[in-house]
Write a protein that holds these residues in place. Structure first.
Motif, mmCIF file in Angstrom:
data_model
loop_
_atom_site.group_PDB
_atom_site.id
_atom_site.type_symbol
_atom_site.label_atom_id
_atom_site.label_comp_id
_atom_site.label_asym_id
_atom_site.label_seq_id
_atom_site.Cartn_x
_atom_site.Cartn_y
_atom_site.Cartn_z
ATOM 1 N N GLY A 117 0.806 -1.213 0.000
ATOM 2 C CA GLY A 117 0.000 0.000 0.000
ATOM 3 C C GLY A 117 0.836 1.258 0.000
ATOM 4 O O GLY A 117 1.936 1.306 0.552
ATOM 5 N N THR A 122 1.229 1.074 -10.307
ATOM 6 C CA THR A 122 0.324 1.107 -11.439
ATOM 7 C C THR A 122 0.224 -0.296 -12.031
ATOM 8 O O THR A 122 0.819 -1.247 -11.530
ATOM 9 C CB THR A 122 0.823 2.094 -12.497
ATOM 10 N N LEU A 139 -3.273 -3.329 -1.072
ATOM 11 C CA LEU A 139 -2.959 -2.570 -2.285
ATOM 12 C C LEU A 139 -3.579 -1.176 -2.241
ATOM 13 O O LEU A 139 -3.751 -0.548 -3.287
ATOM 14 C CB LEU A 139 -3.472 -3.315 -3.522
ATOM 15 N N THR A 140 -3.891 -0.685 -1.060
ATOM 16 C CA THR A 140 -4.540 0.623 -0.930
ATOM 17 C C THR A 140 -3.552 1.746 -1.223
ATOM 18 O O THR A 140 -2.339 1.603 -1.066
ATOM 19 C CB THR A 140 -5.101 0.796 0.488
ATOM 20 N N ASN A 142 -2.680 3.331 -4.049
ATOM 21 C CA ASN A 142 -1.840 3.271 -5.239
ATOM 22 C C ASN A 142 -2.551 3.954 -6.409
ATOM 23 O O ASN A 142 -3.558 4.639 -6.220
ATOM 24 C CB ASN A 142 -1.501 1.821 -5.574
ATOM 25 N N ASN A 143 -2.029 3.757 -7.605
ATOM 26 C CA ASN A 143 -2.622 4.329 -8.808
ATOM 27 C C ASN A 143 -3.148 3.231 -9.723
ATOM 28 O O ASN A 143 -2.978 3.286 -10.942
ATOM 29 C CB ASN A 143 -1.588 5.192 -9.557
ATOM 30 N N LEU A 144 -3.797 2.249 -9.140
ATOM 31 C CA LEU A 144 -4.287 1.105 -9.901
ATOM 32 C C LEU A 144 -5.643 1.443 -10.525
ATOM 33 O O LEU A 144 -6.560 1.882 -9.841
ATOM 34 C CB LEU A 144 -4.428 -0.115 -8.996
ATOM 35 N N THR A 145 -5.748 1.207 -11.823
ATOM 36 C CA THR A 145 -7.019 1.345 -12.524
ATOM 37 C C THR A 145 -7.658 -0.005 -12.811
ATOM 38 O O THR A 145 -8.855 -0.077 -13.090
ATOM 39 C CB THR A 145 -6.827 2.103 -13.838
ATOM 40 N N LEU A 163 -8.245 -2.957 -1.217
ATOM 41 C CA LEU A 163 -8.098 -2.389 -2.558
ATOM 42 C C LEU A 163 -8.577 -0.948 -2.650
ATOM 43 O O LEU A 163 -8.679 -0.408 -3.758
ATOM 44 C CB LEU A 163 -8.890 -3.241 -3.565
ATOM 45 N N ASN A 166 -7.915 3.726 -4.773
ATOM 46 C CA ASN A 166 -7.312 3.557 -6.088
ATOM 47 C C ASN A 166 -8.278 4.125 -7.128
ATOM 48 O O ASN A 166 -9.498 3.989 -6.991
ATOM 49 C CB ASN A 166 -7.037 2.082 -6.391
ATOM 50 N N TRP A 168 -10.013 3.394 -9.792
ATOM 51 C CA TRP A 168 -10.472 2.285 -10.623
ATOM 52 C C TRP A 168 -11.223 2.796 -11.848
ATOM 53 O O TRP A 168 -12.093 3.653 -11.743
ATOM 54 C CB TRP A 168 -11.382 1.361 -9.823
#
Length: 285
Positions: A117, A122, A139-140, A142-145, A163, A166, A168
């Motif tokens: 986290g 990405t 995974l908090t 972050n820049n995850l889409t 999660l 992010n 999303w």
């Protein structure tokens, strides 16, 4: 999970435990092979190269320092007794290029908890795999889409995945994550998963989106346009084939009509020829 992985936090006691852990945390097949030989009691020049961190590769200095005679007659000989057979077995059983999953370098591990986290991860920088015995994944922040397909499904012991926080993007690429969430017995930990894009779904809760909404949010890609162009081309070819077939049938009908007209004219001529001949003979008398 390897006890001595990056950030693992484990510290086994005793030289025997450390040897076992060194075998467990070998990242490649060559390291696993060398660790197995070291565990079996092989020493000498080979063991010195192992302690120095060398691997069994054709261009390594440790391999270059070994003479052909030492390979054939020294302790590394594959066919020298039970040790050689055990070494050959280790070499055959170990995958050549498949890494052993330890704690990813981008994360911090504590037991079966993997914390990735707040690291700005990405899609491109996200670890390709996590330790298979992971029970909690963070995974908090972050820049995850989206997540790669099958990333969470490859963790059978996973009980919770954090999660949130992010951006999303709720489109067809998020279908694997939505399917994984649908299979979870509890949905309370995932109520903070909201769509950041596209604008039509912004602020919506991901676990409660329908698959049709996610599929409709995907714009046609190059593959879709190619498939559409292929279908249009096939339709054009079908129409051209139908037009040629129609022209051919029309031509055949005309030829048949002409053949019938010629046959009728020949028949009429054949029937009228004797009458003409009889009329000519009567006029002559």
């Amino acid at each position: 999970m390897c006890p001595l992985g990056a950030g693992g936090g484990g510290s086994p006691d005793g030289p025997r435990a450390r040897e076992i852990v060194s075998i467990c945390c070998s990242r490649t097949a060559s390291e696993l092979f060398l660790a197995g030989r070291r565990r079996c009691g092989l020493s000498g020049e080979f063991a010195g190269a192992w302690k120095g961190g060398a691997t069994l590769s054709p261009g390594s200095p440790a391999n270059a320092s070994l003479s052909r005679a030492s390979w054939a007659t020294g302790p590394l000989a594959m066919g020298s007794g039970p040790r050689g057979a055990l070494s050959l077995l280790l070499l055959l059983l170990a995958p050549l290029s498949r890494p052993v999953a330890c704690c990813p370098a981008q994360c911090r591990c504590a037991g079966t908890l993997v914390d990735c986290g707040g690291r700005g991860l990405t899609w491109a920088s996200l670890p390709a795999a996590f330790p298979p015995d992971t029970t909690e994944l963070v995974l908090t922040g972050n820049n995850l889409t989206a997540l790669p397909p099958g990333l969470l499904d490859a963790l059978p012991a996973l009980r919770a995945a954090h999660l949130g926080a992010n951006p999303w993007r709720c489109d067809c690429h998020l279908l694997p994550l939505r399917a994984w969430l649908a299979g979870r017995p509890e949905r309370a930990p995932y109520r903070d998963l909201r769509c950041a894009t596209p604008p039509a779904l912004r602020g919506r809760l991901l676990p409660y989106l329908a698959e049709e909404e996610l599929r409709a949010a995907c714009t046609p890609g190059a593959l879709c346009w190619g498939a559409m162009a292929a279908q249009v081309a096939l339709l054009g070819l079908g129409l051209l084939h139908a037009l040629l077939l129609g022209l051919l049938l029309s031509r055949l009908r005309r030829l048949r009509a002409r053949a019938r007209a010629r046959a009728r004219a020949a028949l009429d001529f054949a029937l009228s020829a004797p009458l003409v001949a009889e009329g000519a003979g009567a006029s002559a008398f």
